[in-house]
Design an enzyme around this catalytic site. Sequence first.
Site, PDB file in Angstrom:
ATOM      1  N   PHE A  77      51.943 -15.393-167.250  1.00 28.40           N
ATOM      2  CA  PHE A  77      50.690 -14.704-167.550  1.00 28.40           C
ATOM      3  C   PHE A  77      50.146 -14.151-166.242  1.00 28.40           C
ATOM      4  O   PHE A  77      49.850 -14.911-165.319  1.00 28.40           O
ATOM      5  CB  PHE A  77      49.655 -15.633-168.192  1.00 28.40           C
ATOM      6  CG  PHE A  77      48.414 -14.881-168.641  1.00 28.40           C
ATOM      7  CD1 PHE A  77      48.297 -14.419-169.943  1.00 28.40           C
ATOM      8  CD2 PHE A  77      47.387 -14.606-167.748  1.00 28.40           C
ATOM      9  CE1 PHE A  77      47.188 -13.695-170.356  1.00 28.40           C
ATOM     10  CE2 PHE A  77      46.267 -13.877-168.141  1.00 28.40           C
ATOM     11  CZ  PHE A  77      46.166 -13.423-169.454  1.00 28.40           C
ATOM     12  N   ASP A 126      51.169 -15.392-157.648  1.00 32.59           N
ATOM     13  CA  ASP A 126      49.961 -15.252-158.464  1.00 32.59           C
ATOM     14  C   ASP A 126      49.278 -16.618-158.506  1.00 32.59           C
ATOM     15  O   ASP A 126      49.675 -17.510-159.246  1.00 32.59           O
ATOM     16  CB  ASP A 126      50.353 -14.785-159.869  1.00 32.59           C
ATOM     17  CG  ASP A 126      49.147 -14.698-160.813  1.00 32.59           C
ATOM     18  OD1 ASP A 126      48.092 -15.300-160.505  1.00 32.59           O
ATOM     19  OD2 ASP A 126      49.273 -14.054-161.860  1.00 32.59           O
ATOM     20  N   LYS A 180      39.505 -16.707-160.470  1.00 34.33           N
ATOM     21  CA  LYS A 180      39.048 -17.955-161.112  1.00 34.33           C
ATOM     22  C   LYS A 180      38.201 -18.850-160.196  1.00 34.33           C
ATOM     23  O   LYS A 180      37.064 -18.515-159.914  1.00 34.33           O
ATOM     24  CB  LYS A 180      40.280 -18.712-161.643  1.00 34.33           C
ATOM     25  CG  LYS A 180      40.878 -18.018-162.885  1.00 34.33           C
ATOM     26  CD  LYS A 180      41.563 -19.012-163.792  1.00 34.33           C
ATOM     27  CE  LYS A 180      42.309 -18.351-164.928  1.00 34.33           C
ATOM     28  NZ  LYS A 180      41.738 -18.699-166.229  1.00 34.33           N
ATOM     29  N   THR A 205      35.171   2.370-155.904  1.00 33.11           N
ATOM     30  CA  THR A 205      33.762   2.438-155.501  1.00 33.11           C
ATOM     31  C   THR A 205      33.298   1.149-154.832  1.00 33.11           C
ATOM     32  O   THR A 205      32.776   1.161-153.721  1.00 33.11           O
ATOM     33  CB  THR A 205      32.852   2.723-156.711  1.00 33.11           C
ATOM     34  OG1 THR A 205      33.225   3.990-157.260  1.00 33.11           O
ATOM     35  CG2 THR A 205      31.379   2.787-156.295  1.00 33.11           C
TER      36      THR A 205
END
Lengths: 466, 466
Positions: B189, B295, B326, B351
Amino acid sequence: MTFSKIDWAAKEPKAPEVHTAIPGPESKNIQSQLDGVFDARAVQFVVDYEKSIGNYIVDADGNTLLDVYSQIASIPVGYNNPNLIAAAQSPDMVTALVNRPAIGNFPSSKWAQQLKNGLLRAAPKGLNQVFTAQSGSEANELAYKAAFMYYRRKQRGDADWSEEEMSSVMRNQYPGSPDLAILSFKDSFHGRGFASLSTTRSKPVHKMDIPSFKWPQASFPHLKYPLEQHKAENDAEEQRCLKEVETIIEHWHSPVAAVIIEPIQSEGGDNHASPAFFQGLQAITKKYGILLIADEVQTGFGATGKFWGYEHWELPSPPDMVTFSKKAQTAGYFFSDSLIRPDKAYRQFNTWIGDPARVLFCNAIIDEIERSNLLEQCSRVGDALYSELAKLADKYPTKIQNLRGKGKGTYIAFDTPSPADLTKKAKTLGINIGMCGTNTVRLRPMLIFEERHIPTLITALDKALA
Amino acid sequence: MTFSKIDWAAKEPKAPEVHTAIPGPESKNIQSQLDGVFDARAVQFVVDYEKSIGNYIVDADGNTLLDVYSQIASIPVGYNNPNLIAAAQSPDMVTALVNRPAIGNFPSSKWAQQLKNGLLRAAPKGLNQVFTAQSGSEANELAYKAAFMYYRRKQRGDADWSEEEMSSVMRNQYPGSPDLAILSFKDSFHGRGFASLSTTRSKPVHKMDIPSFKWPQASFPHLKYPLEQHKAENDAEEQRCLKEVETIIEHWHSPVAAVIIEPIQSEGGDNHASPAFFQGLQAITKKYGILLIADEVQTGFGATGKFWGYEHWELPSPPDMVTFSKKAQTAGYFFSDSLIRPDKAYRQFNTWIGDPARVLFCNAIIDEIERSNLLEQCSRVGDALYSELAKLADKYPTKIQNLRGKGKGTYIAFDTPSPADLTKKAKTLGINIGMCGTNTVRLRPMLIFEERHIPTLITALDKALA
């Protein structure tokens, strides 16, 4: 609590004050320290945010500039706005910062009311649901996901997912992962995520080397200015573009699930189109049963003198989705069609689903816009500003061309032969101003820009152009 | 300012207390109000965040639960942590909230020091640069963009962009927009943006109907437990998977620019692999000159008893990029290789580039982890918790299987025949606990979980399993 409008004139400096080059030595010194750990090559100058106030930005060297660029069009109601400071210090804000929820699973007991009494007060008329996000890119991509699920749901009807769909999707293959497209327009900017970047068509520097979805682009009208003098040509140009949209929808190698468009193409050069064009575009999307997404990331939250830029289109019904970010200081998309909410839970989902702290902040911005009548002000001040710029354009006909944005609040731009030189020069004269497209200077003042700021801006531009 | 460790035992309730069904009537009432404007179908219960404290979450019906799910593994150091409240109320935080910068153009004069004294103290050893973001999905996608630019830069050398590249990229075509891939692993994931979702391989509900990039997946090792009893088989399984990685890199229809992997596959079922596997994987990426992305969105910030999950791999050099979100309460990626910083400004840009307010908050979390020795605590408490769960597994051998996470702090999981029933039952017994994969219960307590909480958790699980 009684409310009184902030007297910015009493808080702001009377005029810009520049006493070093920009960036000055201290800006350069800090930029170079920063660059060791964080890419600082795009830094224009380093800011002392504690000292910045209202429409005025103060840099690390103590220079004070009138800011009509506003953090790439994202500061809504002034630096160190006292009402926003109060919101930042509120107990609800502290709770939201400290106890950040996985909002889809464990929302706060206050969340429903915070949305209803806050963000949803800003909802485009007729769009009564919201999905929250964290950036304009994310807002657009979530809208694309909603559009793809909507499209397939109409095809699938009530049938459940097939075994073949369930297994193929895990391999990124058809039919679970279908080849569907989003149509965008040449010179558009919709963000920098992989799907949003596939719809962004402004400059190579945004897109180079990044794999993309093979999605189509239609021409956006190239209007001639002044509009009144070129009505027939401009109408024909808009019809040509609408025809192209229809041709693409009929012939593209993959089905088009949605069309995304900015009310005014902003990064791409402040390109406008008429209400008739947008009405025609909506009619086409309805004819083909696909969704129309208004990307209001830069135009939304009052910048054109209306809360949403698409309100200038005079549509018979709202766009299917309206995305927002920047001046909202949070992000997401509004919608109403119940089919745009996916058929199952957890399809449109992530850990945080936005940031309630930033939504609370957005609510305070909406309060500020409403209580201080900032839409009316932006519209009124914009008209006055446009008139003064038109005079300047008469004075410098080769240096200010295609002045545009009349009747769109302070959302004004013009073409100029050397925009980089002009904006650099403007900084030394105390004006922080931005560019877009290839040869355009854009004005993006905050909603609290007032009539009294106009002479300051015009005088500096006059000097810079001379 | 002298610092003393928070005495959570004095602040928290002594035990969970549940007096309604969960969700209770007030949760259901609020959920239904919320659902009118915001998709609330995934709501488990509605939370009173003001009353929640430390490891205990209080719902809208006044039920008090020990929270070992922690907002999908994202609350780091306790609800209403007084030190984080102080950070939320600090003048720097107010400034950061109220004056949100376009940080690439106009950084605050404090930004360099806020990074150096804060977030970069958490940087994986050897990775001295950071790019900030707002979610795990965004962090991974920014790392992918960096990998694609890196890959093409090595091919292009010092040559500038060609006319053909500049024009083709605006049409989403080769060579400007090349067909390059990210390799991920089955059951991984990595998020829900379009590119991150193309690498996510956990469940159809995440991916259905969404167009994807045709990128490859390799098998992730399926290890047998207890590890000590299946060493030879597990080693062979890991070698098989590594071989598959190499085959894909050599034969996939498009070049692989990077490999992304979680130190522990979390949403996919808490799947582990040995240090030898990760060492082998890094060796392959180095052999082929492609990048390795760790990750750490769920494993990072201390959850495995080390600050970063990959520290358990014992690699000779760090991964090329490490992504986080997280528990950091902000997001981004760390790197060191100067080629990973693009060759031009404005290529990796947006931005806001993250949110300095959330970075300040992250800095306070890092302070809290360091000052309270929470890595040591998580590691120590995790070992004790694992032992107690092992006893429970002996008692219920069909209901607790494949207990895993030994030596990885409190990052512990087990398989069970009916995880939905078990977690539902656990809630009625005062434990908020989560699932992952298809038949797995995962423990994701906060870093402030202590030995004294273990009996509360074990007793409830024992009852729920009985």
